[in-house]
Design an enzyme around this catalytic site. Structure first.
Site, short mmCIF file in Angstrom:
data_model
loop_
_atom_site.label_atom_id
_atom_site.label_comp_id
_atom_site.label_asym_id
_atom_site.label_seq_id
_atom_site.Cartn_x
_atom_site.Cartn_y
_atom_site.Cartn_z
N ASP A 176 46.11 36.06 41.71
CA ASP A 176 45.72 35.66 43.05
C ASP A 176 46.81 36.14 44.02
OD1 ASP A 176 44.27 34.36 45.07
OD2 ASP A 176 45.54 32.60 44.89
N ASP B 275 46.03 29.44 42.42
CA ASP B 275 46.41 28.11 42.87
C ASP B 275 45.26 27.34 43.49
OD1 ASP B 275 46.06 29.56 45.15
OD2 ASP B 275 47.99 29.05 46.07
N ASP C 104 39.99 29.54 41.86
CA ASP C 104 40.62 30.22 40.73
C ASP C 104 40.36 29.51 39.40
OD1 ASP C 104 41.94 32.17 42.37
OD2 ASP C 104 43.36 30.62 42.94
#
Length: 916
Positions: A338, A647, A651
């Site tokens: 990410d 986070d 995700d």
């Protein structure tokens, strides 16, 4: 995203596309009004659609988890040997086997019983109550009682309790970072959107679980419970988890060993009967064979090695939630990371400032102080900040609503960077304070008049008193400010505003994916009144542009480069805008510079094309939770070992499905942390590199221990089988082999887990998937060592019998030689290729101590009457002990010679091209 409310086959809402409908059409399809439902109208809908809650998967019953611990082929064989031994009333053997079974079951049960709490974390995002309109009046309702058609009211600080199609908004802004990964809050509006608008860009819908950061709004519920975007993610999180590479390798190895043991035992049993041996004797022989061949301590070795790796990773800011994750990270071939909060700081920061006088100045986040800017300003400004740059930063800081955050308990002093408020305001105030262009008094002083920034007007303005003058500061969209500024500041003073020059600078900064705002000011005339509210500004002097983005973390680029040197591909997977993602990727050295793959692009790509595009660009942007999950599965289908970092809630499905999920501990959501295998306590991608190294160290330790276990197991299998075919007395009793495998060898296996790193872990490529638990080199070495050890044991046993010694004496001497062979073998197993004589003999003090301790333990067992009777041992003479010691050292010669031959062959191969 939506519940099934369709009344016609062509119902456009069947796929949850409420964003394409007008407000009136949405109310019509839901059979409601802007005044909401009545209590009587809501009750049947609650019965039809269910409560506005996320369903949680039921926990696996404890007995079922316990039963699963006995389905392994090796454990199944041990269970059978226990039953047969008990039926034959060989109670000592049966008790020893039972202890091993219970120990292994306890370890497996403890690992598997770790509760899956990701869904409960998702449920915690749902607010317990909300403000809704029922029976024509505003009421506080339990969020679980909301149904499609209810009208919900929103205001700053509240969490959205269901998916809402917005009916009214007043400067409403919603933080959707948990779903999209974007730092900036999303401004909501009420107008229709195109049918193909991605979920991440549906600005007329507020999603369940997101947080209102500013403004007010009114929306109609279009999705509850499982019918929300959060509910879709919830279903993905509840899907099956992928097996880790170590689990796959361990299961494959166990199956192979199980087949070999079963086939060998069956052949030996039939051969014994054919040779005239009794059934009872053959059962005991086969049990001894099975016990000798099965590496009972392997599960314990795996657990200890991974626990040590877990402790090492914790010292490098990585908390491991699943033991098998320790090794998996070391075998990773692709990291899907990410962007926001992982590769970047999750903190909007002024990165560049453009002025007509000085061009573009790079601030590079908050690490640059005023003294650093002096050198960048050129000789005419040396010793002080450029005037235009100073003015631009001051203007951004003085028309600003950010405020100092309360100091943490126990924190001394004051940090100039701790502010709260709108992300843009915080970024501009931080930049000014860090560059020392505003004082604390100026920062905290109350303005004379102020107009806050609104999406509709796209600017803010503030009147400040500075000494004897009043100054109007304005910040906002460069296009809006262009119509308010007849002049602009340059190094030649104020000149007519150059729209083309400012537009070109704005375009250049925006092309890099930055959020750009302009600043301007005007000194008010002494007698000029200050109306309240302020009128739209005019007659301004344009000062400059401030460009903001969420910058890369310190050391992230170096960490990515280290991953690439270690043979690991890093791909950025983010919900952020493609331009922003591409800009960060360039700074981090990701990809080849090709255009990022977007979620919309993925809809038209098959899996092979998607995999190719990901390798080319290194970036996937504007992707949803479903897109991230697909990326993981596509890469896994190509036999990649995929690690995912993230986070946000979006995700979580990918974190769970990946071979290894890595979540951020500080900024990460509870959902992401609970779905992950590893949590980084410092939210730093750099820590992953250290964790990868420790993962490889851990696997190397497991591999060394596995080689030692298989070599000793093979020697036992060969020795017992040949012993039977040669029609000799039983070579070893089952309890003797259990004693050696668990009590003596087991100590040394565990000690191998403490072997220190060899130093080149990050210079090696990831382990090939087809290689298995052992490399080809170690498999060959296992065969050679096992065959040599079996031959030595059989010769010693036969020689002792031929000298007229009793079976117990011959068995004791053979067992003693077996212990000595294991002693020297475990020392040589410390390195796969390096010579034992080049290693620090005290580099693994625990191994040296356990190897010597195992000898002393065995010596004590042969001297103690109780263990003599239990194990069937007799005392040996000192000469016999010395002979066994020297003969045992022969395995050291065999293994070290094999290492030497392979090193020379590899050296010759490496030097071949240079000779040409």
């Amino acid at each position: 995203m939506t519940a099934d409310i369709s009344r016609k086959k062509d119902d456009p809402t069947a796929s949850g596309r409420w964003h394409v409908l007008s407000r009136q059409d949405v109310l019509g399809w839901l059979d409601t009004t802007a005044q909401g439902l009545t209590t009587e109208g809501a009750e049947p809908r609650l019965e039809r659609y269910g409560r506005n809650e996320l369903p949680a998967a039921e926990a696996t019953p404890a007995l079922k988890v316990l039963a699963r611990q006995f389905v392994s082929p090796l454990i199944g064989i041990l269970v059978i040997t226990f039953v047969v031994t008990a039926l034959q009333q060989h109670w000592a053997d049966a008790a020893a086997i039972l202890v091993v079974l219970l120990l292994n079951a306890a370890i497996g049960y403890w690992q598997e019983r770790k509760a899956e709490t990701a869904v409960r974390a998702l449920q915690r995002l749902s607010a317990p109550t909300c403000r809704a309109v029922r029976d024509g009046a505003e009421r506080e309702l339990a969020a679980a009682e909301l149904v499609p058609g209810d009208v919900v009211l929103l205001q700053s600080g509240e969490r959205v309790t269901a998916d809402l199609r917005m009916l009214e908004v007043n400067a409403l802004q919603v933080d959707e970072s948990m779903l999209t990964g974007e730092v900036l809050p999303v401004s909501k509006q009420v107008h229709r959107l195109p049918v193909h608008t991605a979920a991440t860009e549906r600005t007329n819908v507020a999603f369940s679980g997101t947080l209102v950061t500013a403004g007010r709004g009114r929306g109609v519920v279009v999705g509850t419970g499982s019918g929300t975007e959060l509910g879709i993610i919830n279903e993905l999180v509840q899907g099956p988890t992928g097996k880790t590479p170590l689990q796959v390798l361990a299961h494959s190895l166990q199956r192979r060993i199980g087949v070999v043991v079963v086939v060998s035992s069956g052949m030996v049993f039939l051969a014994g009967l054919a040779l005239g041996r009794g059934v009872s004797e053959m059962f005991r022989t086969v049990i001894a064979l099975a016990v000798a061949s099965i590496p009972e301590s392997l599960p314990i070795v795996l657990t200890v090695a991974m626990s040590l790796g877990m402790a090492r990773m914790a010292r490098h800011n990585a908390i491991v939630r699943s033991l098998t994750a320790v090794e998996t990270l070391g075998s990773t071939t692709v990291i899907g990371s990410d962007k926001t909060g992982t590769l970047t700081r999750n903190e909007l920061t002024v990165e560049k400032v453009w002025t007509a006088a000085d061009g573009t100045s790079d601030l590079h986040a908050s690490d640059l102080h005023a003294s650093d800017l002096h050198e960048k300003a050129g000789s005419r400004h040396r010793g002080r900040l450029p005037v235009a740059l100073r003015a631009t930063l001051r203007a951004g800081a003085l028309t600003n609503e950010a405020v100092r955050a309360p100091a943490e308990s126990g924190t001394a002093g004051e940090s100039p960077l701790d502010y709260t408020g709108d992300a843009v305001d915080v970024a501009m105030l931080r930049a000014a304070v860090h560059a020392e262009v505003v004082t604390a008094e100026e920062r905290d002083a109350r303005w004379l008049a102020h107009t806050p920034y609104e999406p509709e007007i796209r600017y803010s303005q503030t009147v400040r008193v500075e000494g004897d003058v009043r100054v109007l500061y304005v910040k906002g969209s460069p296009d809006v400010l262009a119509g308010m500024c007849p002049t602009m500041a340059t190094d030649r003073g104020e000149v007519p505003f150059d729209r083309e020059q400012v537009s070109a600078a704005n375009h250049a900064l925006a092309t890099d994916g930055m959020r750009v705002l302009g600043t301007a000011r005007r000194i008010l005339d002494p007698d000029e009144p200050v109306p309240r509210p302020l009128k739209p500004p005019s007659g301004l002097t344009f000062l400059g542009l401030e460009a903001m983005e969420d910058p890369p973390r310190h050391g992230a680029a170096e960490a990515i480069a280290a991953c690439q040197r270690a043979g690991i591909t890093v791909v950025m997977v983010t919900g952020d805008h493609p331009v922003t993602a591409a800009s960060i990727a360039r700074r981090l050295g990701l990809g080849t510079g090709a255009r990022p793959v977007t979620g919309l692009d993925m809809e038209d790509m098959d899996d092979p094309v998607l995999a190719t595009r990901l390798r080319e660009s290194g970036v996937a942007a504007r992707v949803t939770a479903q897109d991230k999950l697909r990326i993981v599965r596509v890469l896994q289908d190509l036999d990649e070992v995929v690690a995912v970092t993230g986070d946000g809630v979006n995700d979580a499905p990918a974190l769970r499905a990946a071979s290894i999920g890595v979540a951020m501990g500080r900024s990460g959501t509870a959902v992401a942390r609970e779905a992950a295998d590893i949590v980084l306590t410092d939210d730093n991608f750099v820590s992953i590199v250290d964790a990868v190294k420790q993962g490889r160290v851990t696997f190397n330790a497991i591999r060394k221990a596995t080689f030692f276990l298989l070599a000793t197991g093979l020697s036992s299998l060969l020795a017992v089988s040949v012993n039977l075919i040669a029609e000799q007395p039983l070579l070893f009793l089952p309890i003797q082999l259990l004693f050696i495998n668990v009590i003596t060898n087991g100590l040394q296996d565990i000690a191998l887990s403490f072997e220190p790193p060899e130093g080149d872990e990050l210079e090696r490529s990831p382990r090939p998937r087809e290689e298995g638990m052992l490399s080809r080199t170690l498999w060959v070495r296992t065969m050679i060592a096992g065959a040599w050890m079996a031959t030595a044991i059989l010769v010693a046993f036969r020689w002792t019998l031929d000298r007229g010694y009793s079976e117990e004496h011959a068995r004791t001497l053979a067992l003693t030689l077996f212990v000595m062979l294991n002693f020297w073998l475990v020392l040589s197993a410390r390195a796969e290729n390096r010579s034992l004589f080049r290693l620090d003999p005290f580099g693994n003090k625990l191994l040296l101590g356990s190897a010597l301790g195992a000898l002393l333990l065995y010596l004590g067992a042969t001297q103690w009457a109780l263990t003599d009777d239990l194990l069937g041992l007799v005392a040996l003479s000192p000469a016999e002990w010395v002979t066994c010691w020297l003969l045992g050292a022969s395995i050291l010669v065999i293994v070290e010679t094999d290492k030497l031959i392979r090193r020379r062959a590899r050296s010759a191969l490496d030097s071949g091209p240079s000779r040409r």
